[in-house]
Design an enzyme around this catalytic site. Structure first.
Site, short mmCIF file in Angstrom:
data_model
loop_
_atom_site.label_atom_id
_atom_site.label_comp_id
_atom_site.label_asym_id
_atom_site.label_seq_id
_atom_site.Cartn_x
_atom_site.Cartn_y
_atom_site.Cartn_z
CD GLN A 1 -2.84 1.07 2.49
OE1 GLN A 1 -2.62 0.27 3.40
NE2 GLN A 1 -3.85 1.92 2.52
CB THR A 2 2.03 3.60 -2.36
OG1 THR A 2 1.00 3.66 -3.33
CG2 THR A 2 3.00 2.47 -2.67
CB VAL A 3 -2.48 6.24 -1.41
CG1 VAL A 3 -3.41 7.32 -0.86
CG2 VAL A 3 -1.65 6.80 -2.56
CG HIS B 1 -6.71 2.69 -2.71
ND1 HIS B 1 -5.90 3.05 -1.65
CD2 HIS B 1 -5.90 2.11 -3.62
CE1 HIS B 1 -4.65 2.72 -1.92
NE2 HIS B 1 -4.62 2.13 -3.11
CG HIS C 1 -5.47 -0.79 -7.35
ND1 HIS C 1 -4.69 0.14 -8.01
CD2 HIS C 1 -5.02 -0.80 -6.07
CE1 HIS C 1 -3.83 0.67 -7.18
NE2 HIS C 1 -3.99 0.12 -5.98
P1 5GP Z 1 -1.58 1.49 -3.62
O1 5GP Z 1 -0.13 1.30 -3.92
O2 5GP Z 1 -1.73 2.23 -2.31
O3 5GP Z 1 -2.40 0.25 -3.70
O4 5GP Z 1 -2.13 2.41 -4.78
C1 5GP Z 1 -2.07 3.79 -4.79
C2 5GP Z 1 -2.43 4.24 -6.18
O5 5GP Z 1 -2.72 5.62 -6.15
C3 5GP Z 1 -1.29 4.05 -7.19
O6 5GP Z 1 -1.69 3.13 -8.20
C4 5GP Z 1 -1.05 5.46 -7.73
O7 5GP Z 1 -0.81 5.48 -9.12
C5 5GP Z 1 -2.33 6.17 -7.36
N1 5GP Z 1 -2.12 7.60 -7.14
C6 5GP Z 1 -1.13 8.18 -6.42
N2 5GP Z 1 -1.26 9.52 -6.45
C7 5GP Z 1 -2.36 9.79 -7.18
C8 5GP Z 1 -3.00 11.01 -7.58
O8 5GP Z 1 -2.60 12.13 -7.24
N3 5GP Z 1 -4.11 10.89 -8.34
C9 5GP Z 1 -4.61 9.66 -8.74
N4 5GP Z 1 -5.69 9.66 -9.50
N5 5GP Z 1 -4.02 8.50 -8.40
C10 5GP Z 1 -2.91 8.57 -7.63
#
Ligand code: 5GP
Ligand code: ZN
Length: 152
Positions: free
Chosen positions: A102-104, A108, A110
């Protein structure tokens, strides 16, 4: 996956700012609890993120009713993405914690359209520990399910 990690406070993370209209996003759906918008880093054309409006960090924080709401929207978006991008495959993916990719740190899901040979992959170091150990693992999970029954 991007190299940055957004650990901002509730209310000021990227997805909270998108929900508040403070950051631009290509939105595809919105209701009282949930927003869906295009992922900025498209794995394939049509890659959508579905997030609750409230800042819940992960699967362990989000209340079951909101998790249900996210899943219902993810399914609806999946149908739309399949129709719009003619993808023969589609992957739902949801990451929790840094170790879970997880990066955000705002929950959420996908919705990722998949095509043959699209290069999208997940390292999957499969083990087959045998039936005895599988039963042991199952017992560990069953025990915890009994403990947390009242939460759901
Ligand atoms: P995770 O790694 O947490 O599962 O996914 C985070 C997702 O957020 C990534 O796929 C990344 O591309 C997306 N993301 C990060 N910053 C932004 C942003 O400012 N706007 C949008 N629409 N997506 C973002
Ligand atoms: Zn947030």
């Amino acid at each position: 996956m991007p190299m940055f990690i957004d650990t901002s406070e509730p209310g000021s993370c990227i997805f909270c700012r998108i929900n508040a209209g403070e950051l631009p996003a290509a939105k595809v759906y919105e209701d009282h609890f949930v927003t869906a918008f295009m992922d900025i880093g498209q794995l394939n054309p049509g890659h959508v993120l579905v997030a609750p409006k409230h800042h819940w960090e992960n699967i362990f924080d989000i209340p079951p009713a909101e998790a249900q709401a996210v899943m219902l929207v993810a399914q609806r978006v999946a149908h739309a993405v399949k129709a719009a991008f003619d993808c023969p495959g589609l992957m739902l993916f949801q990451a929790n914690g840094r170790e879970g990719e997880q990066t955000v740190m705002h929950f959420h899901m996908h919705v990722v359209p998949r095509h043959a040979g699209d290069g999208v992959g997940l390292i999957w170091p499969r083990k087959e520990p045998g039936q005895q150990l599988l039963e042991h693992y199952a017992g560990q999970v069953r025990q915890q399910l009994e403990f947390n029954e009242e939460l759901f």
